[in-house]
Design a protein around this motif. Sequence first.
Motif, mmCIF file in Angstrom:
data_model
loop_
_atom_site.group_PDB
_atom_site.id
_atom_site.type_symbol
_atom_site.label_atom_id
_atom_site.label_comp_id
_atom_site.label_asym_id
_atom_site.label_seq_id
_atom_site.Cartn_x
_atom_site.Cartn_y
_atom_site.Cartn_z
ATOM 1 N N VAL A 52 0.839 -1.204 0.000
ATOM 2 C CA VAL A 52 0.000 0.000 0.000
ATOM 3 C C VAL A 52 0.868 1.246 0.000
ATOM 4 N N GLU A 53 1.899 1.257 0.824
ATOM 5 C CA GLU A 53 2.779 2.419 0.911
ATOM 6 C C GLU A 53 3.571 2.611 -0.373
ATOM 7 N N ALA A 54 3.976 1.502 -1.005
ATOM 8 C CA ALA A 54 4.671 1.614 -2.292
ATOM 9 C C ALA A 54 3.752 2.160 -3.374
ATOM 10 N N ALA A 55 2.443 1.903 -3.219
ATOM 11 C CA ALA A 55 1.471 2.384 -4.209
ATOM 12 C C ALA A 55 1.101 3.846 -4.005
ATOM 13 N N GLY A 56 1.478 4.423 -2.858
ATOM 14 C CA GLY A 56 1.192 5.835 -2.615
ATOM 15 C C GLY A 56 0.283 6.116 -1.452
ATOM 16 N N GLY A 57 -0.148 5.070 -0.738
ATOM 17 C CA GLY A 57 -1.009 5.265 0.420
ATOM 18 C C GLY A 57 -0.247 5.067 1.718
ATOM 19 N N THR A 58 -0.976 5.056 2.821
ATOM 20 C CA THR A 58 -0.408 4.759 4.133
ATOM 21 C C THR A 58 -1.312 3.731 4.801
ATOM 22 N N ALA A 59 -0.722 2.973 5.739
ATOM 23 C CA ALA A 59 -1.495 1.889 6.333
ATOM 24 C C ALA A 59 -1.051 1.592 7.747
ATOM 25 N N GLU A 60 -2.015 1.201 8.564
ATOM 26 C CA GLU A 60 -1.787 0.612 9.869
ATOM 27 C C GLU A 60 -2.319 -0.814 9.820
ATOM 28 N N VAL A 61 -1.851 -1.677 10.711
ATOM 29 C CA VAL A 61 -2.315 -3.057 10.700
ATOM 30 C C VAL A 61 -2.867 -3.432 12.070
ATOM 31 N N LEU A 62 -3.853 -4.320 12.051
ATOM 32 C CA LEU A 62 -4.427 -4.853 13.279
ATOM 33 C C LEU A 62 -4.693 -6.332 13.065
ATOM 34 N N ALA A 63 -3.877 -7.169 13.679
ATOM 35 C CA ALA A 63 -4.084 -8.610 13.607
ATOM 36 C C ALA A 63 -5.211 -8.976 14.562
#
Length: 272
Positions: A52-63
């Motif tokens: 996602v970050e390589a595509a231009g967005g930002t992300a958080e994760v929650l397992a």
Amino acid sequence: MTILDLRNRHGIITGAGQGIGRALALEFGSRGAHLLLVGRQQSTLMATARLVEAAGGTAEVLAQDLTLPGSVDRVTEAVVSWATVDLLVNNAGNVRAGRLERTSEADIRSMIDLNLVAPVLLTRALLPRLRAGADRDSIVLNISSGIALVGLPFYSVYAATKSGLARFGESLRRELTGMGVHVATVYPGATDTDMMTSQNAGADLGWDRRSLDDVITDVMAGLEAGDHEINTAPESRRGMQRLNISDPMAVDAAMTPQLADLEAAVRDHRSI
């Protein structure tokens, strides 16, 4: 003209570690989204976040296992500090094919809890944030299945959950008329993802598989056009869908000669 603006969304995608969930995360990421990626495995979520970050967005994760008590609260708590929540993709799901009497109660409950109960509870919890969108409609995107349109043998519980999710979306859409929330349902046919690796039915049994890229292209185009019902099934399957509306017993008759072959081809289909 673009009816629904998909740029710079802030939202949650469940089942984001692989398949359709990951692909949708990348599409929204390429449009500048900030996403909370929810799924069971930290490692696959982190891999999606990097993409996602390589595509231009930002992300958080929650397992998070969304079938466990308190899981919905943990998702909502993870976005409580966000100024905006204007996207929810209810994608997480699982499947166990086979004859109903040979399906364990645990597998039945697992499908119902993840495919239907979890998206209903998560949508309910996030609706106050989704309705508070400032200058454009928020999006609730439910990933149902083509099996919600044509119930297939050996998928009775899965069909029940995906049909339930589709009718949930339809009812909610009407309930939220004029409240700034766009509710859309996707009906994917057989799609070439990891979820299908244990299923051996092919085109000869009516299981023409489409590439993930083609399915996601249809989904995003449908959303941008403001569609509420997005059917990504191949044309070969749509004839059966139309026949199931006009003459469902003809569908029964068409499937009967293939029942034994279909049962053998799907008996190991399991993603639980």
